[in-house]
Design an enzyme around this catalytic site. Structure first.
Site, PDB file in Angstrom:
ATOM      1  N   HIS A  13      -3.658   6.863   2.252  1.00 20.78           N
ATOM      2  CA  HIS A  13      -4.015   5.532   1.772  1.00 20.78           C
ATOM      3  C   HIS A  13      -5.387   5.160   2.336  1.00 20.78           C
ATOM      4  O   HIS A  13      -5.694   5.459   3.493  1.00 20.78           O
ATOM      5  CB  HIS A  13      -2.950   4.532   2.236  1.00 20.78           C
ATOM      6  CG  HIS A  13      -3.338   3.118   1.974  1.00 20.78           C
ATOM      7  ND1 HIS A  13      -3.697   2.677   0.720  1.00 20.78           N
ATOM      8  CD2 HIS A  13      -3.458   2.043   2.805  1.00 20.78           C
ATOM      9  CE1 HIS A  13      -4.007   1.393   0.793  1.00 20.78           C
ATOM     10  NE2 HIS A  13      -3.879   0.997   2.041  1.00 20.78           N
ATOM     11  N   ASN A  33     -10.155  -0.517  -0.703  1.00 19.89           N
ATOM     12  CA  ASN A  33      -8.697  -0.451  -0.704  1.00 19.89           C
ATOM     13  C   ASN A  33      -8.167  -1.069  -2.001  1.00 19.89           C
ATOM     14  O   ASN A  33      -8.237  -2.283  -2.183  1.00 19.89           O
ATOM     15  CB  ASN A  33      -8.157  -1.207   0.520  1.00 19.89           C
ATOM     16  CG  ASN A  33      -6.641  -1.150   0.627  1.00 19.89           C
ATOM     17  OD1 ASN A  33      -5.962  -0.681  -0.288  1.00 19.89           O
ATOM     18  ND2 ASN A  33      -6.116  -1.631   1.734  1.00 19.89           N
ATOM     19  N   CYS A  89       0.811  -1.225   0.000  1.00 17.34           N
ATOM     20  CA  CYS A  89       0.000   0.000   0.000  1.00 17.34           C
ATOM     21  C   CYS A  89       0.843   1.274   0.000  1.00 17.34           C
ATOM     22  O   CYS A  89       0.333   2.356  -0.278  1.00 17.34           O
ATOM     23  CB  CYS A  89      -0.971  -0.021   1.176  1.00 17.34           C
ATOM     24  SG  CYS A  89      -2.127  -1.396   1.030  1.00 17.34           S
TER      25      CYS A  89
HETATM   26  C1  LIG Z   1     -10.263  -6.021   9.383  1.00 18.14           C
HETATM   27  C2  LIG Z   1     -10.958  -4.966  10.251  1.00 18.14           C
HETATM   28  C3  LIG Z   1     -11.976  -4.215   9.429  1.00 18.14           C
HETATM   29  C4  LIG Z   1     -11.669  -5.678  11.376  1.00 18.14           C
HETATM   30  O1  LIG Z   1     -12.337  -4.711  12.163  1.00 18.14           O
HETATM   31  P1  LIG Z   1     -12.262  -4.766  13.742  1.00 18.14           P
HETATM   32  O2  LIG Z   1     -13.184  -3.749  14.246  1.00 18.14           O
HETATM   33  O3  LIG Z   1     -10.807  -4.661  14.089  1.00 18.14           O
HETATM   34  O4  LIG Z   1     -12.843  -6.163  14.047  1.00 18.14           O
HETATM   35  P2  LIG Z   1     -12.111  -7.370  14.793  1.00 18.14           P
HETATM   36  O5  LIG Z   1     -11.008  -7.906  13.929  1.00 18.14           O
HETATM   37  O6  LIG Z   1     -11.773  -6.916  16.180  1.00 18.14           O
HETATM   38  O7  LIG Z   1     -13.302  -8.376  14.827  1.00 18.14           O
HETATM   39  C5  LIG Z   1     -14.452  -8.111  15.574  1.00 18.14           C
HETATM   40  C6  LIG Z   1     -15.487  -9.143  15.204  1.00 18.14           C
HETATM   41  O8  LIG Z   1     -15.996  -8.861  13.911  1.00 18.14           O
HETATM   42  C7  LIG Z   1     -15.988 -10.030  13.147  1.00 18.14           C
HETATM   43  N1  LIG Z   1     -15.836  -9.693  11.735  1.00 18.14           N
HETATM   44  C8  LIG Z   1     -14.711  -9.555  11.009  1.00 18.14           C
HETATM   45  N2  LIG Z   1     -15.039  -9.255   9.742  1.00 18.14           N
HETATM   46  C9  LIG Z   1     -16.380  -9.192   9.687  1.00 18.14           C
HETATM   47  C10 LIG Z   1     -17.295  -8.918   8.673  1.00 18.14           C
HETATM   48  N3  LIG Z   1     -16.898  -8.641   7.413  1.00 18.14           N
HETATM   49  N4  LIG Z   1     -18.602  -8.918   8.967  1.00 18.14           N
HETATM   50  C11 LIG Z   1     -19.045  -9.185  10.190  1.00 18.14           C
HETATM   51  N5  LIG Z   1     -18.219  -9.448  11.218  1.00 18.14           N
HETATM   52  C12 LIG Z   1     -16.915  -9.468  10.969  1.00 18.14           C
HETATM   53  C13 LIG Z   1     -14.818 -10.816  13.672  1.00 18.14           C
HETATM   54  O9  LIG Z   1     -14.964 -12.186  13.346  1.00 18.14           O
HETATM   55  C14 LIG Z   1     -14.925 -10.560  15.137  1.00 18.14           C
HETATM   56  O10 LIG Z   1     -15.886 -11.432  15.678  1.00 18.14           O
HETATM   57  P3  LIG Z   1     -15.642 -12.121  17.083  1.00 18.14           P
HETATM   58  O11 LIG Z   1     -15.555 -11.003  18.076  1.00 18.14           O
HETATM   59  O12 LIG Z   1     -16.847 -12.992  17.244  1.00 18.14           O
HETATM   60  O13 LIG Z   1     -14.368 -12.886  16.938  1.00 18.14           O
HETATM   61  C15 LIG Z   1      -9.951  -3.980  10.859  1.00 18.14           C
HETATM   62  O14 LIG Z   1      -9.161  -4.630  11.821  1.00 18.14           O
HETATM   63  C16 LIG Z   1      -9.057  -3.368   9.837  1.00 18.14           C
HETATM   64  O15 LIG Z   1      -9.482  -2.637   8.979  1.00 18.14           O
HETATM   65  N6  LIG Z   1      -7.732  -3.616   9.953  1.00 18.14           N
HETATM   66  C17 LIG Z   1      -6.782  -3.067   9.046  1.00 18.14           C
HETATM   67  C18 LIG Z   1      -6.832  -3.829   7.793  1.00 18.14           C
HETATM   68  C19 LIG Z   1      -6.089  -3.135   6.713  1.00 18.14           C
HETATM   69  O16 LIG Z   1      -6.097  -1.957   6.658  1.00 18.14           O
HETATM   70  N7  LIG Z   1      -5.459  -3.896   5.833  1.00 18.14           N
HETATM   71  C20 LIG Z   1      -4.764  -3.370   4.731  1.00 18.14           C
HETATM   72  C21 LIG Z   1      -3.621  -2.543   5.224  1.00 18.14           C
HETATM   73  S1  LIG Z   1      -2.937  -1.644   3.995  1.00 18.14           S
END
Ligand SMILES: CC(C)(COP(=O)(O)OP(=O)(O)OC[C@H]1O[C@@H](n2cnc3c(N)ncnc32)[C@H](O)[C@@H]1OP(=O)(O)O)[C@@H](O)C(=O)NCCC(=O)NCCS
Length: 332
Positions: free
Chosen positions: A257, A287, A116
Site C-alpha cells: 500500500h 495514496n 487502505c
Molecule cells: C502525516 C505525516 C506525513 C507527517 O509526517 P511526520 O514526519 O510524522 O511529521 P509530524 O506529524 O511529526 O510533524 C512534524 C512537523 O511537520 C509539520 N507538517 C505536517 N504536515 C506538513 C506539511 N504538509 N508541510 C510542512 N510541514 C508539515 C507539522 O505541523 C509538524 O510541525 P511542528 O513540529 O511545528 O508541530 C506522517 O506522519 C505520515 O505519513 N503518517 C501516516 C499517514 C498515513 O499513512 N495515512 C494513511 C494511512 S493508510
C-alpha cells in the site's frame, strides 16, 4: 500451513483521472513546500478528479481496462466487489453503478469498506467464491476519490492523497501451485480514532454543525498511524513468508500500500528486501486508498516486473486499523 484459495488473478488494470495536482499547487493552498512533501512522504504529485467525477466513474474505467485486456465480455462477469471508503452515495452500492455502466448483466455484487486494506479484503472475498467453484469470473475493484473527503486547509492530510482506481479479474486456478497461496488479515478497532471521517454516518449525520466543525473530512494522528503501519506491514509479511516456508529471498516483488515512502522503506528494511523488489508509484499517484495495490499491480505489469511463477507479496495497513497481507504465485 497457509490458507490457499484455488483462484488466480488473470488480468490487472486501472484508471487515474488526467488532472494533476503538484506539490507546488498545494503550496499555494496551505503552508507547505515541495521539498517537505517529497522528503517526508515521497510524493511529488497526485491525480485528482474534476467536479462531477465520482468513484463509480473511476471504478468503471478501471473495470473496462481489465475486460479489454483479458478479452472478457461483461456478461461473463459473475461478481463485482468494489472496495471503497468514498462511494458515490451511501447507497446504492458503487458496485451497482459499475455493473450497470459496464453491462455486466449476470453479475451480483456489493461494496466493501476496509479503507487502505479494502482491496486485499475484497480480493480475498471474491477469490473465495471462485475457489469454491460457484463463480467463474469475479471483478475486484479498489477505487476512491479521496479528494472528496480531504480538507484542503489541513496541510498534514491534504498532501497525502490522490484519486484513482485499480481492478483485477479473478478466475479459477488450474494447478495446485499458482494463484493465491495464502492471506493474513486482521483488524484492530482500538485504533479507530487514529484515522477516520467522523461525520456523515449514523453517529453524526450531516448537519450545519458537522460541516462547520469540518467533521466530514479525514482526521488522523499521522505519527501513530505511521508507527502502526511500519510494524504491522512488516509483521504480516514475515508471518506469511515463514508459515509458507519462504524467505525474503524467494520474493520476486512486493506491492505495498502506498501511504508514505518512508513507511514502505522502513517495512522493506525489516523484511530484508531491496528497492528493486518493491513497487513504488506514490511519487506520481500519492495514496489512492482502495486503488493503491491494484494500481501498483498495473504499473508492475507495464514495467515488465510481473512474470508467470513469480512469488508476489501484497501488503497494506489502513484505517480501522485494518491490516492485509497476501502471497500469490503469479499466474500469467
Ligand atoms: C502525516 C505525516 C506525513 C507527517 O509526517 P511526520 O514526519 O510524522 O511529521 P509530524 O506529524 O511529526 O510533524 C512534524 C512537523 O511537520 C509539520 N507538517 C505536517 N504536515 C506538513 C506539511 N504538509 N508541510 C510542512 N510541514 C508539515 C507539522 O505541523 C509538524 O510541525 P511542528 O513540529 O511545528 O508541530 C506522517 O506522519 C505520515 O505519513 N503518517 C501516516 C499517514 C498515513 O499513512 N495515512 C494513511 C494511512 S493508510
Amino acid at each position: 500451513m497457509g490458507k490457499r484459495i484455488a483462484a488466480k488473478i488473470t488480468g490487472v488494470g486501472g484508471y487515474v483521472p488526467p488532472q494533476v495536482l503538484t506539490n507546488a499547487d498545494i503550496a499555494k493552498l496551505v503552508d507547505t513546500n515541495d521539498q517537505w512533501i517529497r522528503e517526508r512522504t515521497g510524493i511529488s504529485e497526485r491525480h485528482i478528479v474534476e467536479p462531477g467525477v465520482a468513484t463509480s466513474h473511476l471504478a468503471t474505467a478501471a473495470a473496462q481496462t481489465v475486460l479489454e485486456k483479458t478479452h472478457t465480455a461483461p456478461e461473463e462477469i459473475d461478481l463485482i466487489i468494489v472496495a471503497t471508503v468514498t462511494p458515490d452515495m451511501l447507497f446504492p452500492a458503487t458496485a451497482c453503478l459499475v455493473q450497470n455502466r459496464i453491462g455486466a448483466s449476470r453479475a451480483w455484487g456489493f461494496d466493501l469498506s476496509g479503507a487502505c486494506s479494502g482491496f486485499l479484503y475484497a480480493l480475498t472475498v471474491g477469490a473465495q467464491f471462485i475457489g469454491a467453484g460457484t463463480h467463474r469470473k469475479a471483478l475486484v475493484i479498489g477505487a476512491d476519490v479521496m479528494t472528496s473527503i480531504i480538507n484542503y486547509e489541513d496541510r498534514s492530510t491534504c498532501v497525502l492523497f490522490g484519486d484513482g482506481a485499480g481492478a483485477v479479474l479473478v478466475e479459477p486456478a488450474d494447478s495446485g501451485s499458482d494463484g493465491i497461496l495464502d492471506f493474513n488479515h486482521d483488524i484492530d478497532g482500538s485504533g479507530g480514532d487514529c484515522l477516520c471521517m467522523p461525520a456523515g454516518g449514523s453517529l453524526h449525520p450531516p448537519s450545519h454543525e458537522t460541516v462547520d466543525r469540518k467533521m466530514h473530512y479525514v482526521h488522523q494522528s499521522g505519527s501513530q498511524v505511521f508507527k502502526y503501519a511500519v510494524r504491522r506491514m512488516a509483521e504480516v509479511s514475515c508471518e506469511l513468508l515463514e508459515r509458507n516456508g519462504f524467505t525474503h529471498q524467494d520474493v520476486s516483488l512486493v506491492v505495498p500500500h502506498q501511504a508514505n515512502l518512508r513507511i514502505i522503506r522502513a517495512m522493506q528494511e525489516r523484511l530484508g528486501v531491496d528497492d528493486s523488489k518493491v513497487l513504488v508509484n506514490i511519487d506520481r499517484l500519492a495514496n489512492t486508498t482502495g486503488g493503491t495495490i491494484p494500481l501498483g499491480l498495473r504499473d508492475a505489469e507495464s514495467q515488465g516486473r510481473l512474470h508467470k511463477g513469480d512469488l508476489v507479496l501484497l501488503v497494506s495497513v489502513g484505517a480501522g486499523y485494518t491490516t492485509g497481507g497476501m502471497l500469490l504465485r503469479w499466474a500469467y
